[in-house]
Design an enzyme around this catalytic site. Structure first.
Site, PDB file in Angstrom:
ATOM      1  N   HIS A  74      48.963   2.454  87.049  1.00  0.00           N
ATOM      2  CA  HIS A  74      50.422   2.387  87.192  1.00  0.00           C
ATOM      3  C   HIS A  74      50.813   3.076  88.482  1.00  0.00           C
ATOM      4  O   HIS A  74      50.196   4.083  88.852  1.00  0.00           O
ATOM      5  CB  HIS A  74      51.111   3.081  86.000  1.00  0.00           C
ATOM      6  CG  HIS A  74      52.535   2.695  85.857  1.00  0.00           C
ATOM      7  ND1 HIS A  74      53.535   3.309  86.575  1.00  0.00           N
ATOM      8  CD2 HIS A  74      53.127   1.736  85.112  1.00  0.00           C
ATOM      9  CE1 HIS A  74      54.687   2.742  86.257  1.00  0.00           C
ATOM     10  NE2 HIS A  74      54.476   1.785  85.386  1.00  0.00           N
ATOM     11  N   ASP A 115      51.262  -2.120  78.763  1.00  0.00           N
ATOM     12  CA  ASP A 115      50.870  -3.489  78.437  1.00  0.00           C
ATOM     13  C   ASP A 115      49.481  -3.594  77.827  1.00  0.00           C
ATOM     14  O   ASP A 115      49.083  -4.665  77.387  1.00  0.00           O
ATOM     15  CB  ASP A 115      50.923  -4.361  79.702  1.00  0.00           C
ATOM     16  CG  ASP A 115      52.349  -4.646  80.095  1.00  0.00           C
ATOM     17  OD1 ASP A 115      53.176  -4.783  79.188  1.00  0.00           O
ATOM     18  OD2 ASP A 115      52.633  -4.716  81.303  1.00  0.00           O
TER      19      ASP A 115
HETATM   20  N1  CMC Z   1      41.611  -1.960  87.864  1.00  0.00           N
HETATM   21  C1  CMC Z   1      40.758  -1.542  88.858  1.00  0.00           C
HETATM   22  N2  CMC Z   1      41.176  -0.837  89.914  1.00  0.00           N
HETATM   23  C2  CMC Z   1      42.467  -0.525  89.993  1.00  0.00           C
HETATM   24  C3  CMC Z   1      43.400  -0.923  89.012  1.00  0.00           C
HETATM   25  C4  CMC Z   1      42.921  -1.659  87.915  1.00  0.00           C
HETATM   26  N3  CMC Z   1      43.756  -2.061  86.949  1.00  0.00           N
HETATM   27  N4  CMC Z   1      44.633  -0.477  89.352  1.00  0.00           N
HETATM   28  C5  CMC Z   1      44.485   0.167  90.522  1.00  0.00           C
HETATM   29  N5  CMC Z   1      43.183   0.152  90.900  1.00  0.00           N
HETATM   30  C6  CMC Z   1      42.617   0.817  92.083  1.00  0.00           C
HETATM   31  C7  CMC Z   1      42.911   0.038  93.362  1.00  0.00           C
HETATM   32  O1  CMC Z   1      41.920  -0.910  93.643  1.00  0.00           O
HETATM   33  C8  CMC Z   1      42.980   1.155  94.371  1.00  0.00           C
HETATM   34  O2  CMC Z   1      41.662   1.550  94.659  1.00  0.00           O
HETATM   35  P1  CMC Z   1      41.259   2.058  96.158  1.00  0.00           P
HETATM   36  O3  CMC Z   1      42.031   3.329  96.359  1.00  0.00           O
HETATM   37  O4  CMC Z   1      39.780   2.240  96.112  1.00  0.00           O
HETATM   38  O5  CMC Z   1      41.691   0.945  97.102  1.00  0.00           O
HETATM   39  C9  CMC Z   1      43.621   2.311  93.599  1.00  0.00           C
HETATM   40  O6  CMC Z   1      43.265   2.088  92.230  1.00  0.00           O
HETATM   41  C10 CMC Z   1      45.147   2.366  93.737  1.00  0.00           C
HETATM   42  O7  CMC Z   1      45.664   1.102  93.375  1.00  0.00           O
HETATM   43  P2  CMC Z   1      46.941   0.428  94.036  1.00  0.00           P
HETATM   44  O8  CMC Z   1      46.855  -1.049  93.900  1.00  0.00           O
HETATM   45  O9  CMC Z   1      47.134   0.995  95.407  1.00  0.00           O
HETATM   46  O10 CMC Z   1      48.079   1.004  93.100  1.00  0.00           O
HETATM   47  P3  CMC Z   1      49.559   0.463  92.976  1.00  0.00           P
HETATM   48  O11 CMC Z   1      50.377   1.630  92.572  1.00  0.00           O
HETATM   49  O12 CMC Z   1      49.968  -0.276  94.191  1.00  0.00           O
HETATM   50  O13 CMC Z   1      49.464  -0.602  91.780  1.00  0.00           O
HETATM   51  C11 CMC Z   1      49.439  -1.545  89.599  1.00  0.00           C
HETATM   52  C12 CMC Z   1      49.832  -0.331  90.466  1.00  0.00           C
HETATM   53  C13 CMC Z   1      50.035  -1.367  88.212  1.00  0.00           C
HETATM   54  C14 CMC Z   1      50.004  -2.823  90.208  1.00  0.00           C
HETATM   55  C15 CMC Z   1      47.877  -1.610  89.527  1.00  0.00           C
HETATM   56  O14 CMC Z   1      47.382  -0.450  88.909  1.00  0.00           O
HETATM   57  C16 CMC Z   1      47.390  -2.865  88.787  1.00  0.00           C
HETATM   58  O15 CMC Z   1      47.258  -3.934  89.407  1.00  0.00           O
HETATM   59  N6  CMC Z   1      47.125  -2.753  87.440  1.00  0.00           N
HETATM   60  C17 CMC Z   1      46.767  -3.914  86.665  1.00  0.00           C
HETATM   61  C18 CMC Z   1      48.012  -4.715  86.302  1.00  0.00           C
HETATM   62  C19 CMC Z   1      48.850  -4.039  85.230  1.00  0.00           C
HETATM   63  O16 CMC Z   1      48.352  -3.590  84.228  1.00  0.00           O
HETATM   64  N7  CMC Z   1      50.169  -4.032  85.457  1.00  0.00           N
HETATM   65  C20 CMC Z   1      51.141  -3.499  84.500  1.00  0.00           C
HETATM   66  C21 CMC Z   1      51.858  -2.280  85.014  1.00  0.00           C
HETATM   67  S1  CMC Z   1      52.717  -1.419  83.677  1.00  0.00           S
HETATM   68  C22 CMC Z   1      53.983  -2.502  83.203  1.00  0.00           C
HETATM   69  C23 CMC Z   1      55.092  -2.521  84.144  1.00  0.00           C
HETATM   70  O17 CMC Z   1      55.952  -1.610  84.099  1.00  0.00           O
HETATM   71  O18 CMC Z   1      55.174  -3.460  84.928  1.00  0.00           O
END
Ligand code: CMC
Length: 433
Positions: free
Chosen positions: A309, A367
């Site tokens: 998140h 989720d």
């Molecule tokens: N699985 C594997 N790696 C992950 C995941 C994951 N679910 N989420 C983040 N990472 C890694 C990402 O690859 C990055 O690694 P590195 O630093 O080595 O490049 C690091 O963690 C930071 O990730 P980010 O993409 O920069 O983080 P963000 O804050 O931009 O994204 C997120 C947040 C929720 C979009 C992401 O965690 C994700 O895609 N999760 C899966 C989708 C999901 O479950 N979404 C629902 C969110 S909760 C409901 C809502 O309120 O919408």
């Protein structure tokens, strides 16, 4: 550089310096007011994804991502989940205070008496393909509400705003259930005014003109709980979209339709559907290690859906509550040993010991477990995000109303750091190589 004697931050760049005031919230980090930055220095800030940018002041919900705290209007989500109902929470989010008994009864009655859809609106459904994704239907039908309610579209009138908001909150379950009925080719069921918000939705989904739907009180309770947990979450992508659309003076139905579209993405509300797809793809606990390795792979786009998140760097407090409800629902409504739930528990356990997830503070989010409950209630997978949209409509409306009531609100118009071609002259097509 902060000037500790005064509430300002001083930004220096070469010869230039600018004093920027601090914005204090009730709790949580302070913000640097960079509004005059460009005028004072000719510089922009650059923050893709708004990682360090507060886009507004808001008094609706508060998150402390490090501590895993979520509060609506100051009330901890755990207390609301335990003791409140979705419509009481909706009243709280919209009005800022918990209602008295009379206020709650009035609000419930108002919502209940706006649940029906105009018959002409129902004809829209026939224009959608029979297997249209219900989120596509939601975007279209909610946006088109603005073609029906001309009596409440003057956005500068607070009474019009309140009426439009009420209509959306009331009609969302009816619109959603009708999308489902269209998918499966059954007649649309009308709302029943004696039922609660959650029970009414279950009735419109599962009753038919030939047979009533015998709902289980636990199904109603579980759905009400999920609606409470999804009702608001400060400036997430869809809420920010609603605010952004609303900042131009667009009507509230169009703004909420934009919010539904933003919610649909798998990185946001679409994750609940994606989690079940993922669990099914994993299929067996023996394959978990392989998928964990995929999720960690730098060149593999696969992510563990329902994990991570932007704000929570701790367990999402909503996921904790849902996980508990999962056990109860599966025990009573399913056979108790849903293999996907077992798989989800095991996946969480393995990921929670893995260095990659620990280092990045990736925990299950709201989720991760919600789809398991929806599935046990008989709700099809393509309706999961729709349920998120029903609940979040309250948050969208509350934020839109908060913004519209703020005399200082301006059109949202971010700037950019341009990195395209510099000025060049047009070349006739015959002279291009
Ligand atoms: N699985 C594997 N790696 C992950 C995941 C994951 N679910 N989420 C983040 N990472 C890694 C990402 O690859 C990055 O690694 P590195 O630093 O080595 O490049 C690091 O963690 C930071 O990730 P980010 O993409 O920069 O983080 P963000 O804050 O931009 O994204 C997120 C947040 C929720 C979009 C992401 O965690 C994700 O895609 N999760 C899966 C989708 C999901 O479950 N979404 C629902 C969110 S909760 C409901 C809502 O309120 O919408």
């Amino acid at each position: 550089m902060a000037d500790n004697n005064r509430d300002v931050v001083i930004l220096k760049h070469g010869e230039m310096s600018a004093e920027l005031e601090l914005q204090h919230g009730t709790v949580g980090p302070q913000g640097i007011d960079i509004t005059p930055l460009f005028q004072k220095t000719g510089l922009f800030t650059y923050d893709p994804g708004f990682v360090s940018t507060a886009s507004c002041r808001s008094a609706i919900s508060y998150i402390d991502g490090d501590q895993g705290i979520l509060r609506y209007r100051g009330y901890p989500i755990e207390q609301l989940a335990e003791r409140s109902t979705f419509l009481e929470v909706a009243y709280l989010l919209l009005n800022g205070e918990l209602p008295t008994q009379a206020q709650l009864e009035g609000f419930v009655s108002d919502v209940t008496h706006h649940t029906m859809l105009n018959q002409s609106l129902l004809k829209f459904y026939n224009g959608f393909h029979h297997n249209a994704h219900p989120m596509a239907v939601m975007v279209g039908v909610v946006g088109s509400l603005s073609a029906f309610y001309h009596d409440s579209l003057y956005i500068h009138n607070p009474e019009h705003r309140a009426l439009s908001g009420l209509r959306m909150i009331a009609k969302m379950p009816t619109i959603a259930a009708a999308a489902y009925k269209h998918n499966i080719g059954e007649p649309v069921m009308y709302p029943q005014n004696h039922l609660s918000y959650a029970a009414n939705f279950l009735h419109m989904m599962f009753a038919t003109p030939c047979e009533p739907y015998e709902r289980s009180p636990l199904a109603e309770e579980a759905l009400d709980l999920l609606l409470i947990l999804h009702a608001d979450h400060e400036q997430n992508a869809s809420t920010s979209t609603v605010r952004m659309a609303g900042s131009s003076g667009a009507n509230p139905f169009a703004c909420v339709a934009a919010g539904i579209a933003a919610l649909w993405g798998p990185a946001h509300g679409g994750a609940n559907e994606a989690v079940l797809d993922m669990l099914e793809e994993i299929g067996d606990v023996r394959h978990i290690d392989k998928y964990i390795a995929k999720a960690k792979g730098k060149d593999d786009p696969f992510r563990l859906m329902g994990f991570g998140h932007r704000i929570y760097k701790n367990y999402d407090p909503r996921a904790k509550i849902i996980r508990k409800m999962c056990h109860e629902v599966l025990h009573e409504l399913a056979s108790d040993d849903d293999p996907l739930f077992e798989l989800a528990l095991r996946l969480e356990e393995i990921a929670s010991r893995d260095e990659y997830f620990l280092e990045r503070k990736l925990y299950p989010n709201v989720d991760f477990y919600s789809g398991i409950i929806y599935r046990a209630l008989g709700i099809p997978r393509n309706m999961f995000t729709v349920l998120f949209a029903i609940a979040r409509t309250v948050g969208w409306v509350a934020h839109w109303m908060e913004m519209m009531a703020d005399p200082k609100h301006r059109i949202s118009r971010p700037r950019q750091v341009y990195h395209g071609a510099d000025r060049r002259d047009y070349v006739p097509i015959t002279e291009r190589s």
